[in-house]
Design an enzyme around this catalytic site. Structure first.
Site, PDB file in Angstrom:
ATOM      1  N   GLU A 223       5.636  -2.653  12.977  1.00 51.03           N
ATOM      2  CA  GLU A 223       4.444  -2.845  12.155  1.00 51.03           C
ATOM      3  C   GLU A 223       3.202  -3.153  12.993  1.00 51.03           C
ATOM      4  O   GLU A 223       2.125  -2.612  12.759  1.00 51.03           O
ATOM      5  CB  GLU A 223       4.679  -3.957  11.124  1.00 51.03           C
TER       6      GLU A 223
ATOM      7  N   HIS B  25       4.172   6.020  11.336  1.00 46.53           N
ATOM      8  CA  HIS B  25       5.487   5.361  11.277  1.00 46.53           C
ATOM      9  C   HIS B  25       6.623   6.334  11.596  1.00 46.53           C
ATOM     10  O   HIS B  25       7.724   5.893  11.914  1.00 46.53           O
ATOM     11  CB  HIS B  25       5.725   4.760   9.889  1.00 46.53           C
TER      12      HIS B  25
ATOM     13  N   GLY C  24       0.807  -1.210   0.000  1.00 44.31           N
ATOM     14  CA  GLY C  24       0.000   0.000   0.000  1.00 44.31           C
ATOM     15  C   GLY C  24       0.840   1.259   0.000  1.00 44.31           C
ATOM     16  O   GLY C  24       0.522   2.224  -0.688  1.00 44.31           O
ATOM     17  N   ALA C  25       1.940   1.253   0.774  1.00 46.34           N
ATOM     18  CA  ALA C  25       2.775   2.451   0.872  1.00 46.34           C
ATOM     19  C   ALA C  25       4.055   2.097   1.614  1.00 46.34           C
ATOM     20  O   ALA C  25       4.231   0.986   2.099  1.00 46.34           O
ATOM     21  CB  ALA C  25       2.020   3.561   1.604  1.00 46.34           C
ATOM     22  N   MET C  26       4.963   3.080   1.702  1.00 48.33           N
ATOM     23  CA  MET C  26       6.241   2.876   2.398  1.00 48.33           C
ATOM     24  C   MET C  26       6.606   4.148   3.144  1.00 48.33           C
ATOM     25  O   MET C  26       6.488   5.250   2.599  1.00 48.33           O
ATOM     26  CB  MET C  26       7.343   2.506   1.400  1.00 48.33           C
ATOM     27  N   GLU C  27       7.049   3.999   4.414  1.00 51.02           N
ATOM     28  CA  GLU C  27       7.227   5.155   5.301  1.00 51.02           C
ATOM     29  C   GLU C  27       8.601   5.804   5.229  1.00 51.02           C
ATOM     30  O   GLU C  27       9.097   6.317   6.232  1.00 51.02           O
ATOM     31  CB  GLU C  27       6.937   4.730   6.748  1.00 51.02           C
TER      32      GLU C  27
ATOM     33  N   GLU D  96       1.228   5.415   7.520  1.00 50.79           N
ATOM     34  CA  GLU D  96       2.583   5.862   7.164  1.00 50.79           C
ATOM     35  C   GLU D  96       2.993   7.091   7.974  1.00 50.79           C
ATOM     36  O   GLU D  96       4.168   7.241   8.349  1.00 50.79           O
ATOM     37  CB  GLU D  96       2.663   6.165   5.661  1.00 50.79           C
TER      38      GLU D  96
END
Length: 441
Positions: free
Chosen positions: A61, A42, A2-5, A39
């Protein structure tokens, strides 16, 4: 993904950052909100305080999934958010726990790091974090989280460091709770009850892959069987032994237990006798003050009727209980949480029902579920149409499209009414079967 922080440059899948009301559903909007929140959170739980090594992946996580779940609960319907999270947990993580890939939330080894991105590490990891909050309370959990950030800002840490911060901030011993990090599989909690002379006794027992008993928080409440009023508000019972009994005194009459409220621990809950108490399920489905357990009781009751229909052994008593719970929920016009009302009226999915079958009959299951759905739709057709028209009138007064909790709930509930009304379309054979089910008893 979905996404990356990435620090200073979050990267998103466009499906989780862009939405247009012409094409996006309410679920799409909620997902965008949740992923962006995840995110953003995070920054602290993953970036400023990060993992010492890959074995601690659940530390960032699981904690961040929990934080985005709490954020989404505050923004929308808390009860429905909990239901959706538990459905996902049971659908994916419980299956993972029951299969050959079962592993604890903090695995001991790996061949490829990519294998660590599992439902167990993420979703079961978030449930472990939630149990801290259940055991310590909101204030105690926040004290622990504050100490965790103060101690470890700018460093790489372990799951043990998080547990130590929670324990130190609240001056409690969490050494037994640490078993959740090293134990694979889904624990099973069984229960039995007894009422005598104003005293209600609940006996719980646990079974897991751990060699010693685990610390399992069980949120519990009691409702008076005669009046339906809550006589024991939500109380957290700490199950720390293999078998443990809890007593509640000073009751004026027998009571119905509401066990594992808000799904307070990632376990399977079963009656010690193995029998389904349909009378209690109907009572809780109509009166429980806990949104999750009210939904859960209704789902179990619906499932019982569907399986009876599948076996051609429909019980008139079961149908009465289902009609009572469905009708009471349908005509509850005082609730302000339209979403939980919608979920309480939806029958369990075929996938959920299939998990309870030793031998799956897809065609028979589909027909049985459809028969029950049509029987309910026919019996409550006038009420469904009345509620549908009421919501249509209210929604027609909205001058602009909104994605707040109340607007989403109204649309969700109206669609449930419409789905039931549209199901009344069948062959003569199906009409006869449905009419038999819908008879007044």
């Amino acid at each position: 993904m979905g996404a990356m922080e990435n620090k200073g440059l979050n990267v998103f899948n466009t499906a989780y950052v862009l939405a247009d009301q012409k094409t996006a559903t309410d679920t799409d909007y909620e997902r965008v909100e949740g992923v962006i929140g995840h995110e953003y959170f995070h920054n602290w739980t993953g970036n400023r305080v990060t993992c010492r090594d890959w074995f601690q992946l659940t530390l960032k996580e699981g904690l961040t999934v929990f934080r985005d779940q709490e954020f989404s609960s505050d923004m929308n319907s808390r009860a429905v958010n909990r239901i959706e999270n538990v459905r996902g947990l049971r659908g994916r993580q419980f299956a993972e726990d029951a299969g050959p890939m079962s592993h604890p939330i903090r695995p001991d080894s790996y061949i490829s790091m990519d294998n660590f991105y599992t439902a167990t590490v993420y979703t079961k990891g978030s449930e472990v974090i939630r149990m801290y909050q259940t055991i310590l309370g909101f204030e105690g959990f926040n004290k622990g989280l504050k100490l965790y950030f103060e101690r470890h800002d700018g460093t790489g840490v372990t799951c043990d460091d998080f547990l130590a911060a929670m324990a130190d901030a609240n001056d409690v011993d969490l050494s037994q709770f640490a078993l959740w990090y090293s134990t694979s599989g889904t624990p099973t909690v069984t229960y039995s009850t007894k009422y005598e002379d104003g005293t209600f006794t609940l006996t719980l027992s646990q079974k897991s892959n751990s060699e010693t008993p685990m610390h399992i928080p069980v949120s519990f409440g009691l409702l008076d069987k005669a009046t339906g009023k809550e006589v024991v508000p939500t109380t957290v019972l700490d199950l720390k032994e293999e078998i443990q009994s809890f007593t509640f005194d000073g009751l004026e009459g027998d009571a119905v237990p509401s066990i594992l409220r808000e799904f307070s621990a990632p376990v399977k809950l079963e009656p010690a006798t193995g029998d389904v108490d349909e009378e209690s399920l109907a009572f809780l489905a109509a009166r429980d003050t806990d949104g999750f357990n009210r939904w859960e009781s209704g789902q179990k009751l619906y499932a019982s009727l569907i399986f009876q229909t599948l076996d051609d052994k429909t019980s008139e008593k079961t149908m009465e209980y289902v009609n009572e719970a469905f009708g009471r929920t349908l005509m509850d016009k005082e609730t302000t949480d339209y979403s939980i009302q919608a979920y309480a009226l939806i029958l369990p999915s075929e996938g959920t029902l299939a998990e309870e079958m030793k031998v799956i009959d897809p065609i028979g299951l589909h027909k049985a579920r459809g028969t029950v759905k049509k029987a309910l739709a026919r019996k409550f057709q006038s009420e469904l149409l009345e509620r549908y028209n009421e919501l249509t009138e209210i929604m027609s007064q909205d001058k602009e499209f909104k994605v707040d909790a109340e607007s989403i709930g109204r649309r969700r509930l109206r669609n449930v009414f419409l789905e039931y009304l549209c199901s009344i379309k069948e062959t003569p054979e199906e009409q006869a079967t449905a009419a038999k089910l819908a008879m007044d008893h």
